[in-house]
Each structure stands twice: as structure tokens, then as C-alpha cells.
Design an enzyme around this catalytic site. Structure first.
Site, short mmCIF file in Angstrom:
data_model
loop_
_atom_site.label_atom_id
_atom_site.label_comp_id
_atom_site.label_asym_id
_atom_site.label_seq_id
_atom_site.Cartn_x
_atom_site.Cartn_y
_atom_site.Cartn_z
N GLU A 163 36.89 45.21 42.24
CA GLU A 163 37.63 46.33 41.66
C GLU A 163 37.25 47.69 42.22
OE1 GLU A 163 37.40 46.01 37.39
OE2 GLU A 163 38.64 44.22 37.37
N GLU A 339 39.66 37.25 37.79
CA GLU A 339 39.26 37.54 36.41
C GLU A 339 40.49 37.59 35.52
OE1 GLU A 339 36.87 41.10 35.71
OE2 GLU A 339 35.68 40.67 37.51
C1 BGC Z 1 35.18 43.97 35.46
C2 BGC Z 1 34.13 43.25 34.66
C3 BGC Z 1 34.27 43.62 33.20
C4 BGC Z 1 35.64 43.20 32.71
C5 BGC Z 1 35.89 43.40 31.23
C6 BGC Z 1 36.53 44.03 34.79
O1 BGC Z 1 37.09 45.29 35.03
O2 BGC Z 1 35.25 43.46 36.76
O3 BGC Z 1 32.86 43.54 35.17
O4 BGC Z 1 33.25 43.11 32.43
O5 BGC Z 1 36.60 43.93 33.42
O6 BGC Z 1 35.71 44.73 30.84
#
Ligand code: BGC
Length: 443
Positions: A163, A339
Site C-alpha cells: 500500500e 488483503e
Molecule cells: C494494511 C494493514 C492493516 C489493514 C486494516 C491495510 O491498509 O495493509 O496493515 O492492518 O489495512 O487496517
């Protein structure tokens, strides 16, 4: 009641994602430890402290949990400040530690995806000027070369930077992340250097390992006009999309970085991407507001009908997942969802969120988008940056005091999906009956 099953392709990667600083504990040499020590930076004054205690060995029991619940992959990151605690010192024991963890993954049938930069920087690097300094890309490349040489036997899937868009927006346009500067010039310099760093590391990894697959994990935020009939809302939503979602990956295609009114040529970045990594969480509606002069006259809010997560941080908008994959597909490369998840200690919304988002992934696969895997954020509750321990993203809960893990219902839901490589109507009925009609409509 209809009975049906949404099947995923053979060989699909099913896993969860973590990041070093959020799970390891005891990271003393990075800029986040220093940031956490400053009063007022982290909600409730929380500190990462032991985090999930992975550095003392609890990674092993958590990888057992992942493997026993049928995950076949795991995404984690390497903490630069452990490998290179000072500019002239390489810590081989730390490298051995990561080697052991990755061997531990392989022994459990978990394919590793390794991130080289996930928000944290070594303190010495920050003190030199962090990613604003012109030679930041070379410094990052040296670290990456060291790591890739050490791990090449075990890893072929690499994420250079997690990110970069969030890193810039939170640390250089806002004050949630270190160094907490609101400085458009610095933000642009950092963007440019992150891309240069990515390109340098891409080339180094390819030199060391021909069969590697390398990408960036990009935070894709779905940004839609609040009123589709309003030309100004539409223009603002497009501007926000271009700046936040498009700018980094577009540069890897064109060699031209464009951000708001600023431009820079980075020709060496062209073609430095083998897959697109998408981190998708939620959607914002964008509306013109004369009062929001600090935010380019943009007010952002969640769609009114969307269910919200526990602290109101995420709205459940699964169509945004499809949108992000459609966007990623235009790059003509394999796609990983690096993610996706929701903060929800009580596990009220997570089952529904998970099922509805995976349904959109399935839809996208059926449009022939080359989606190769899905990594849920996250395996266990972990330290959520400026939000500290207030948000719980884990499939497993964590008692921060005792380090006990709490098995949420979503553990078993996700386990069944991973095991069956599918979402069945029976499973939806058992775990998220409220999603049933959406996934299996009668008419
Ligand atoms: C990040 C993580 C974070 C998640 C939830 C993402 O933007 O890569 O490190 O914990 O969001 O907040």
C-alpha cells in the site's frame, strides 16, 4: 430452498495476511516504535508491545492454526529494521529466524507470499530522511537483495511494497502515520521514490530469481460519486480514484507518474509488475462540499444502506470487490487479493462480509479474470497502527494480556471454504443466513 455451490479454480491459494510490526512484538529499531512512544499518536495510548508474540515463537502455533483450518498459503512481511538494524550491520540471526518461519510454512503446506516493505522503516533510515531522500531506492534495494538471496530457496511470490498509496496519504498528506507531515511536495517525492525503489527491487529479484512473481499490494478504495447526476461529484470521484487508486500502478505501465498537478518521468518502472495485488476493504461516496477545502472540496461518506463494522471504519460493500478486480484485470496480469477483511470483535458482520466478498471474487473469476488467490486480513487480531488494539481484524481473536487465541465462528467458516474450494448454499445457510437470498435468489 435452492441448493448450489460456487466452485473456485483448482490450485487457488487460500490464506491470510499479516505484517511484521503488527504481529511480531518487540520491534525496537523502527520508526513505528518511536511513533508509538509519542503521546497522542496512537488511540488510547496503545503500544504494539508483544503484539502476537511471533518473534518469541508463537508464529508456530498460529501457522498450525492456519494449516489445520485448511489454508494453503500465508502472506507475511520481513521487518527491514531487524535485518539491518544499522546501516552497516546485517543481522544474520534475524534472517535465520525468518528462514525458520518460512520453512515452517512450507512444512505445513502454506505457500509463502513475502512482503518486503509493510509501512515500517528502520529508524536510521527515517533519520536520514526516509523515502524523501534521493538514495532511498538504493538503500531499499540493498536490503531486498540481502533478503531475497537468503530466502530464494523457499519463496517465489514477492510483494515489494504494501500500500504505497496509504503510506503516502497517511504519513505525508495526513498525520496518522509517521512522519506525520502534511506536505504535498514531500508526498510527491516519496511517491516517486517508492516507485523507483519498487522498480529497483523488481529488477534485483529477477536477476537473482528468474521464476519469481513480483507485485505491489495496492489499497483499492472504491470511490463513487454521491450523486451520479452531479457532474462535480463525478469529477471529484474520478480525481480521487485517479490519485489514490491509479497513480502507482499506472506508472508501472507508462513510466509517467501523475499525481494531482504534479508529474515525473520514471521510465525504469515500465513493466516491473508480474501480478496485481489488491487490498480491498470498502467504498466511499464522494460529494462536493465548499467546506472541505482541506480535502480538495471533497466530503466522503459510506453508502447509507451498507452495514458498518464495529467502530464504523468499514462499510460492507461487496460490489466494490468486483469493481477492484475489474480494474485490476485491465492490467492484463494475474491477480491476487492480497488483503480483505473487517474489524469485528464479536464476529457479527464478518461471516456475512466474508461470504459476500468471496461471492464477488467468484463472479470475477467467471468473467475470466485471472485471480489466483485470496488472503484474508488477518489470521489473528493484531496491532492496527494508529488505531492500536481498538480494532479486531483476526479470524482468531487475541487476548493481548494472556496471548490466548479465541476461535471466532469465522475461523470455521473460512476453513470450510478453503477445504471445499467452494461456497455452498449449505454453508451460507449455516454461517450467514442473512446473505442467503443475495447469493441464491429464488427468482
Ligand atoms: C494494511 C494493514 C492493516 C489493514 C486494516 C491495510 O491498509 O495493509 O496493515 O492492518 O489495512 O487496517
Amino acid at each position: 430452498m435452492p441448493q448450489a455451490t460456487y466452485n473456485f479454480p483448482a490450485g487457488f491459494l487460500w490464506g491470510s495476511a499479516t505484517a511484521a510490526h503488527q504481529v511480531e512484538g518487540g520491534n525496537a529499531n523502527n520508526n513505528w516504535s518511536a511513533w508509538e512512544a509519542q503521546p497522542g499518536r496512537i488511540l488510547n495510548g496503545d503500544r504494539s508491545n508483544l503484539a502476537c508474540d511471533w518473534w518469541s515463537g508463537r508464529w508456530s502455533e498460529d501457522f498450525d492454526r492456519a494449516a489445520e483450518t485448511h489454508q494453503n498459503a500465508h502472506r507475511m512481511s520481513i521487518e527491514w529494521s531487524r535485518i539491518q538494524p544499522r546501516p552497516d550491520r546485517w543481522d544474520e540471526d534475524a534472517l535465520d529466524h525468518y528462514r525458520e518461519m518460512i520453512r515452517g510454512m512450507l512444512a505445513r503446506g502454506l505457500t509463502p507470499m513475502i512482503t518486503l516493505h509493510h509501512f515500517t522503516d528502520p529508524l536510521w533510515f527515517s533519520e536520514l530522511g526516509g523515502w524523501e531522500q534521493e538514495n532511498a531506492p538504493e538503500l531499499f534495494e540493498k536490503f531486498a537483495a540481502h533478503v531475497v538471496e537468503a530466502l530464494k530457496e523457499y519463496v517465489t511470490l514477492w510483494v515489494t511494497i504494501n500500500e504505497p498509496n496509504v503510506y503516502v496519504v497517511s504519513g505525508y498528506m495526513g498525520t496518522d502515520f509517521p512522519p506525520g507531515k502534511s506536505d504535498a511536495q514531500a508526498a510527491f517525492a516519496v511517491m516517486r521514490n517508492l516507485i523507483r525503489g519498487h522498480a529497483a527491487v523488481y529488477k534485483t529479484i529477477k536477476r537473482i530469481q528468474k521464476n519469481s512473481a513480483i507485485g505491489i499490494a495496492l489499497n483499492y478504495r472504491s470511490l463513487k460519486p454521491a450523486s451520479a447526476a452531479s457532474p462535480i461529484d463525478r469529477a471529484l470521484a474520478k480525481f480521487a480514484h485517479n490519485s489514490f487508486n491509479e497513480s502507482f500502478l499506472r506508472t508501472l505501465k507508462t513510466g509517467q507518474l501523475r499525481f494531482s498537478t504534479q508529474r515525473a518521468g520514471i521510465p525504469e518502472a515500465i513493466g516491473t509488475q508480474d501480478f496485481v495485488g489488491v487490498n480491498y476493504y470498502t467504498r466511499d461516496l464522494v460529494q462536493f462540499s465548499p467546506l472541505a477545502f482541506r480535502d480538495f472540496f471533497m466530503k466522503r461518506f459510506f453508502p447509507k444502506d451498507a452495514a458498518l463494522s464495529q467502530s464504523g471504519f468499514i462499510a460492507n460493500v461487496p460490489e466494490g470487490m468486483f469493481e477492484s478486480l475489474k480494474w485490476a484485470n485491465a492490467f492484463g496480469l494475474p491477480i491476487y487479493i492480497t488483503e480483505n477483511g473487517v474489524e469485528d470483535a464479536a464476529d457479527d458482520l464478518r461471516p456475512r462480509y466474508l461470504i459476500e466478498h468471496l461471492h464477488q471474487v467468484w463472479r470475477a473469476i467467471n468473467f475470466n479474470y485471472p485471480i489466483k488467490g485470496y488472503f484474508h486480513w488477518s489470521l489473528v487480531d493484531n496491532f492496527e497502527w494508529e488505531r492500536g488494539w481498538s480494532q479486531r481484524f483476526g479470524l482468531w481473536g487475541l487476548d493481548v494480556v494472556t496471548q490466548a487465541r479465541i476461535r471466532r465462528p469465522s475461523v470455521d467458516l473460512f476453513a470450510e471454504i478453503c477445504k471445499q474450494n467452494a461456497i455452498s448454499s449449505d454453508l451460507v445457510q449455516r454461517y450467514a443466513p442473512e446473505s442467503f437470498n443475495l447469493l441464491f435468489p429464488v427468482n
